[in-house]
Scaffold this active site. Sequence first.
Site, mmCIF file in Angstrom:
data_model
loop_
_atom_site.group_PDB
_atom_site.id
_atom_site.type_symbol
_atom_site.label_atom_id
_atom_site.label_comp_id
_atom_site.label_asym_id
_atom_site.label_seq_id
_atom_site.Cartn_x
_atom_site.Cartn_y
_atom_site.Cartn_z
ATOM 1 N N SER A 237 -4.199 -6.269 4.438
ATOM 2 C CA SER A 237 -4.130 -4.808 4.461
ATOM 3 C C SER A 237 -5.499 -4.196 4.707
ATOM 4 O O SER A 237 -6.520 -4.776 4.337
ATOM 5 C CB SER A 237 -3.595 -4.276 3.139
ATOM 6 O OG SER A 237 -3.617 -2.863 3.180
ATOM 7 N N GLU B 129 2.655 2.477 -0.196
ATOM 8 C CA GLU B 129 1.842 3.301 0.714
ATOM 9 C C GLU B 129 2.694 4.425 1.328
ATOM 10 O O GLU B 129 2.243 5.580 1.402
ATOM 11 C CB GLU B 129 1.286 2.371 1.790
ATOM 12 C CG GLU B 129 0.452 3.006 2.859
ATOM 13 C CD GLU B 129 0.054 1.951 3.918
ATOM 14 O OE1 GLU B 129 -0.371 0.837 3.554
ATOM 15 O OE2 GLU B 129 0.196 2.241 5.115
#
Length: 485
Positions: A136, A197
């Site tokens: 990520s 997210e």
Amino acid sequence: MTQTAEKTDLAQIGVVGLAVMGSNLARNFARNGNTVAVYNRSPEKTRALISEHGDEGAFIPSETVEDFVASLERPRKAIIMVQAGAATDAVINQLTEAMDEGDIIIDGGNALFTDTIRREKEVAAKGRHFVGAGISGGEEGALNGPSIMPGGPAESWETLGPILESIAAEVDGTPCVTHIGPDGAGHFVKMVHNGIEYADMQVIGEAYQLLRYGAGMEPAEIAEVFREWNAGDLDSYLIEITAEVLAQTDPDTGAPLVDVIVDAAGQKGTGRWTAINGLDLGVPITGIAESVFARALSSATAQRAAAQEGQLPSGTITELNVDKAEFVEDVRRALYAAKLIAYSQGFDEIKAGSDEFGWNVDPRDLATIWRGGCIIRAKFLDRIREAYDNDADLPALILDPYFKGELENLIDPWRRVVVAATQLGLPVPVFASSLSYYDSLRAERLPAALIQGQRDFFGAHTFKRVDREGTFHIEWSGDRSLTEM
Ligand code: ATR
């Protein structure tokens, strides 16, 4: 093999697939003192990487998979950064063929964790190791320090750990990478990270919507509000970039950039996977699912256009009748509360997945490695880490004493904001559904009792009683007597 390598003749790590993420990762390895073998199906990308960035460290470029594999130190370690799906399978097969027993193939793409479980079995059957690793941080993270979530065999981690630690982001001297668990654990956790997210971005969006169209504030003014928020409990990468985006004007027209961007949100699917998996596991990840639906709704352009033509009655819309500064603070607290729920639900899903697949994922590891490098990095993760340090078996993150204390201060503003949004006619899918989730968890009695009654009525699905053990049924179409099954 023409080389820019100087450190050793062989590479410690290889990268296959040199689009933006792969190139940046390769550069990150090289900049951190590793000799990096690089290969891309089309050699132009390999050549471009070497000509533009070959001086950043030691690279060994190859134009065939065989040369690439031959340029790696044993046990060989190669990270695949190609398009998810069929391309990943094709490259895994090529590498498996060219490699030897004990070599390690790492898939650094956003693979679906069930594909990773399958691939690990297939690769292991041929004596190679397979590690599905979630990475990520986007392009910037890949280059300067991502958060890395590797799964696969613990044995591979022994070899891979140091090299991944050399490129990961660091917070307080701790690298943002650790072994998450066997086979698909890394990609599963990365999937839920992305789901969180989505929710985090959506709650920020809802706060913006309320300040803009409820309190009538301009984007530049809201950017300042987000800057202030970023100095407190909400301190995070996403809040920081939100301020940047809102402060930006369109270079063409000078209008606020946010006003010239089409309001239809895209996705690559990891949020959708998180929601589907939540449904499969029976975990109410309402915040994540509503965020995925919100993106889908935003992109339902034809339906929205039809609904906007005055087709649907709005009901009575009231103006905001509270002090603006108080409203801004209420919205901040509602955002914080809804965000807390989304994380709490995401950690529930990780626990359920870990139990289902026998991964033994430690939530403290996630709270640690998500503090840097990744998109959801936030100060708040330190608190999550402390919560699981104090009680590794917390029934829910929001039941941690610190977060319960926070909720004392958040709950009333949160309720006020959901009421205000409803009266203003502004959509707050995650603020509102998270509040319902919260009230459902707290409720002493849920209407599920009535649903069980209905199910027994039409389908003889039976029910349990509150006052004694057993399974019961009412003879609905007969004398309505009670039968114990
Ligand atoms: P991005 O979105 O960053 O452009 P992507 O589409 O996920 O990246 O992946 C593109 C990479 O996958 C490229 O390196 C591509 O190789 P080419 O440059 O030769 O197109 C690689 N790729 C896609 N399909 C592939 C396949 N079947 N075999 C090998 N590499 C493949």
